[in-house]
Design a protein around this motif. Structure first.
Motif, PDB file in Angstrom:
ATOM      1  N   GLY A  45       6.501   8.832  10.528  1.00 34.18           N
ATOM      2  CA  GLY A  45       5.941  10.027  11.158  1.00 34.18           C
ATOM      3  C   GLY A  45       6.610  11.300  10.692  1.00 34.18           C
ATOM      4  O   GLY A  45       6.482  12.343  11.338  1.00 34.18           O
ATOM      5  N   VAL A  73       1.551   5.647  15.573  1.00 36.59           N
ATOM      6  CA  VAL A  73       2.757   4.938  15.129  1.00 36.59           C
ATOM      7  C   VAL A  73       3.333   4.136  16.291  1.00 36.59           C
ATOM      8  O   VAL A  73       3.661   2.947  16.150  1.00 36.59           O
ATOM      9  CB  VAL A  73       3.806   5.928  14.592  1.00 36.59           C
ATOM     10  CG1 VAL A  73       5.112   5.197  14.273  1.00 36.59           C
ATOM     11  CG2 VAL A  73       3.288   6.640  13.354  1.00 36.59           C
ATOM     12  N   ARG A 121       0.967   1.370   2.080  1.00 35.58           N
ATOM     13  CA  ARG A 121       0.248   1.659   3.328  1.00 35.58           C
ATOM     14  C   ARG A 121       1.138   1.367   4.538  1.00 35.58           C
ATOM     15  O   ARG A 121       1.102   2.087   5.541  1.00 35.58           O
ATOM     16  CB  ARG A 121      -1.036   0.831   3.409  1.00 35.58           C
ATOM     17  CG  ARG A 121      -2.122   1.276   2.449  1.00 35.58           C
ATOM     18  CD  ARG A 121      -3.447   0.637   2.794  1.00 35.58           C
ATOM     19  NE  ARG A 121      -3.398  -0.814   2.683  1.00 35.58           N
ATOM     20  CZ  ARG A 121      -3.685  -1.485   1.564  1.00 35.58           C
ATOM     21  NH1 ARG A 121      -4.017  -0.827   0.457  1.00 35.58           N
ATOM     22  NH2 ARG A 121      -3.629  -2.801   1.543  1.00 35.58           N
ATOM     23  N   ARG A 172       2.570  13.676   4.730  1.00 31.54           N
ATOM     24  CA  ARG A 172       1.295  13.233   5.314  1.00 31.54           C
ATOM     25  C   ARG A 172       1.607  12.573   6.654  1.00 31.54           C
ATOM     26  O   ARG A 172       1.363  11.394   6.866  1.00 31.54           O
ATOM     27  CB  ARG A 172       0.593  12.258   4.380  1.00 31.54           C
ATOM     28  CG  ARG A 172       0.187  12.854   3.037  1.00 31.54           C
ATOM     29  CD  ARG A 172      -0.375  11.777   2.127  1.00 31.54           C
ATOM     30  NE  ARG A 172      -1.506  11.109   2.762  1.00 31.54           N
ATOM     31  CZ  ARG A 172      -1.931   9.896   2.405  1.00 31.54           C
ATOM     32  NH1 ARG A 172      -1.317   9.239   1.461  1.00 31.54           N
ATOM     33  NH2 ARG A 172      -2.965   9.355   3.014  1.00 31.54           N
ATOM     34  N   LYS A 173       2.178  13.339   7.547  1.00 33.16           N
ATOM     35  CA  LYS A 173       2.666  12.804   8.814  1.00 33.16           C
ATOM     36  C   LYS A 173       1.546  12.144   9.608  1.00 33.16           C
ATOM     37  O   LYS A 173       0.468  12.712   9.787  1.00 33.16           O
ATOM     38  CB  LYS A 173       3.290  13.927   9.638  1.00 33.16           C
ATOM     39  CG  LYS A 173       3.911  13.452  10.947  1.00 33.16           C
ATOM     40  CD  LYS A 173       4.618  14.590  11.650  1.00 33.16           C
ATOM     41  CE  LYS A 173       5.249  14.109  12.951  1.00 33.16           C
ATOM     42  NZ  LYS A 173       5.945  15.209  13.644  1.00 33.16           N
ATOM     43  N   ARG A 174       1.831  10.935  10.078  1.00 32.35           N
ATOM     44  CA  ARG A 174       0.847  10.200  10.860  1.00 32.35           C
ATOM     45  C   ARG A 174       0.990  10.563  12.328  1.00 32.35           C
ATOM     46  O   ARG A 174       2.082  10.910  12.792  1.00 32.35           O
ATOM     47  CB  ARG A 174       1.055   8.695  10.677  1.00 32.35           C
ATOM     48  CG  ARG A 174      -0.082   7.851  11.242  1.00 32.35           C
ATOM     49  CD  ARG A 174       0.058   6.407  10.834  1.00 32.35           C
ATOM     50  NE  ARG A 174      -1.067   5.631  11.344  1.00 32.35           N
ATOM     51  CZ  ARG A 174      -0.944   4.499  12.036  1.00 32.35           C
ATOM     52  NH1 ARG A 174       0.252   4.007  12.289  1.00 32.35           N
ATOM     53  NH2 ARG A 174      -2.017   3.862  12.470  1.00 32.35           N
ATOM     54  N   ASN A 175      -0.097  10.444  13.051  1.00 32.43           N
ATOM     55  CA  ASN A 175      -0.094  10.725  14.484  1.00 32.43           C
ATOM     56  C   ASN A 175       0.958   9.858  15.178  1.00 32.43           C
ATOM     57  O   ASN A 175       0.879   8.633  15.137  1.00 32.43           O
ATOM     58  CB  ASN A 175      -1.476  10.422  15.064  1.00 32.43           C
ATOM     59  CG  ASN A 175      -1.609  10.841  16.511  1.00 32.43           C
ATOM     60  OD1 ASN A 175      -0.639  10.844  17.259  1.00 32.43           O
ATOM     61  ND2 ASN A 175      -2.824  11.200  16.896  1.00 32.43           N
ATOM     62  N   TRP A 198       3.671   4.218   5.095  1.00 30.85           N
ATOM     63  CA  TRP A 198       3.016   5.375   5.703  1.00 30.85           C
ATOM     64  C   TRP A 198       2.677   5.097   7.168  1.00 30.85           C
ATOM     65  O   TRP A 198       2.789   5.978   8.023  1.00 30.85           O
ATOM     66  CB  TRP A 198       1.747   5.716   4.937  1.00 30.85           C
ATOM     67  CG  TRP A 198       0.947   6.807   5.592  1.00 30.85           C
ATOM     68  CD1 TRP A 198       1.164   8.153   5.515  1.00 30.85           C
ATOM     69  CD2 TRP A 198      -0.181   6.636   6.459  1.00 30.85           C
ATOM     70  NE1 TRP A 198       0.238   8.838   6.268  1.00 30.85           N
ATOM     71  CE2 TRP A 198      -0.610   7.925   6.853  1.00 30.85           C
ATOM     72  CE3 TRP A 198      -0.882   5.522   6.915  1.00 30.85           C
ATOM     73  CZ2 TRP A 198      -1.691   8.119   7.699  1.00 30.85           C
ATOM     74  CZ3 TRP A 198      -1.962   5.714   7.757  1.00 30.85           C
ATOM     75  CH2 TRP A 198      -2.357   7.007   8.141  1.00 30.85           C
ATOM     76  N   LYS A 199       2.290   3.859   7.455  1.00 35.40           N
ATOM     77  CA  LYS A 199       1.876   3.473   8.810  1.00 35.40           C
ATOM     78  C   LYS A 199       2.970   3.733   9.834  1.00 35.40           C
ATOM     79  O   LYS A 199       2.689   4.130  10.971  1.00 35.40           O
ATOM     80  CB  LYS A 199       1.494   1.990   8.807  1.00 35.40           C
ATOM     81  CG  LYS A 199       1.053   1.433  10.156  1.00 35.40           C
ATOM     82  CD  LYS A 199       0.641  -0.020  10.008  1.00 35.40           C
ATOM     83  CE  LYS A 199       0.192  -0.609  11.330  1.00 35.40           C
ATOM     84  NZ  LYS A 199      -0.211  -2.034  11.178  1.00 35.40           N
ATOM     85  N   TYR A 200       4.243   3.528   9.426  1.00 34.24           N
ATOM     86  CA  TYR A 200       5.333   3.670  10.383  1.00 34.24           C
ATOM     87  C   TYR A 200       6.167   4.931  10.162  1.00 34.24           C
ATOM     88  O   TYR A 200       7.205   5.103  10.800  1.00 34.24           O
ATOM     89  CB  TYR A 200       6.252   2.442  10.313  1.00 34.24           C
ATOM     90  CG  TYR A 200       5.588   1.203  10.858  1.00 34.24           C
ATOM     91  CD1 TYR A 200       5.469   1.001  12.230  1.00 34.24           C
ATOM     92  CD2 TYR A 200       5.052   0.253  10.004  1.00 34.24           C
ATOM     93  CE1 TYR A 200       4.852  -0.129  12.737  1.00 34.24           C
ATOM     94  CE2 TYR A 200       4.426  -0.881  10.497  1.00 34.24           C
ATOM     95  CZ  TYR A 200       4.329  -1.071  11.860  1.00 34.24           C
ATOM     96  OH  TYR A 200       3.712  -2.180  12.364  1.00 34.24           O
TER      97      TYR A 200
END
Length: 214
Positions: A74, A85, A67, A78-81, A70-72
């Protein structure tokens, strides 16, 4: 293969939070082992329960680290906003800077004491280290004063408390002295130190019951 990802605020934030997670999980594992040792199982049962607990611990830690990555990140599928970030990077960098500032302040305080000619105490960040050390070296106790009753307390539990606290006279030591000695001598938090005080008072940590007194 080594990554060519440069060290920046995002990587610093991720590594700092990774350290925090590892510290938390290390504390959880120590608590698990204390509970397991307190059960006084035979070797086969102890090994089976320990391995089962270890597998659960590794799964939880692996999930937490996944997790975190994925959190950091981008740039994955599954690119995070990116705004989220960046928000989390700022929060972790603020925590990291706070810890570094506290360490720098502690160093500055110690340097100031040395320059002022104040004798340096044995290395310990705990404010009660001097009190606990003095009690060990030159205890002032009433020989007719109250003593702890260790009847029924397993010898290995008594050794655990002695090793944690560094105290030679557990029979006359107060709860507060044992608590502070464990925190200073073994560099553990108050909640963990309290477990050793509970052991001396006959509390079964695993089952939270009180050892009967005669």
């Amino acid at each position: 293969m080594a990554s060519d990802r440069p060290y920046d605020d995002t990587l610093a934030a991720m590594q700092f939070e990774m350290l925090t997670i590892d510290e938390e999980f290390a504390g959880q594992w120590v608590a698990t082992m204390r509970d397991l040792v307190g059960k006084q199982l035979d070797h086969a049962e102890f090994t089976a329960e320990r391995m089962a607990a270890l597998h659960r611990w590794e799964r939880r830690r692996g999930a937490a680290q996944a997790r975190l990555r994925w959190k950091y990140d981008g740039s994955g599928t599954r690119k995070r906003n990116p705004e989220l970030v960046e928000r989390d990077v700022r929060a972790q960098i603020a925590k990291l800077r706070g810890r570094l500032e506290a360490a720098r302040q502690n160093t500055a305080d110690r340097r100031a004491r040395l320059e002022a000619g104040t004798p340096e105490r044995p290395v310990s960040p705990e404010p009660h280290a001097r009190t606990n050390t003095r009690a060990r070296v030159t205890p002032v106790r009433d020989p007719q004063g109250p003593r702890r009753d260790f009847d029924g307390l397993e010898p290995f539990l008594l050794r655990m408390v002695a090793e944690c606290s560094g105290l030679d006279d557990l029979e006359h030591a107060t709860d507060e002295e044992v608590l502070r000695a464990c925190m200073v001598h073994s560099h553990i938090p108050e909640t963990a130190a309290q477990e050793y005080v509970d052991i001396l008072n006959g509390v079964d940590i695993a089952n939270q019951t009180i050892r009967p007194t005669s």
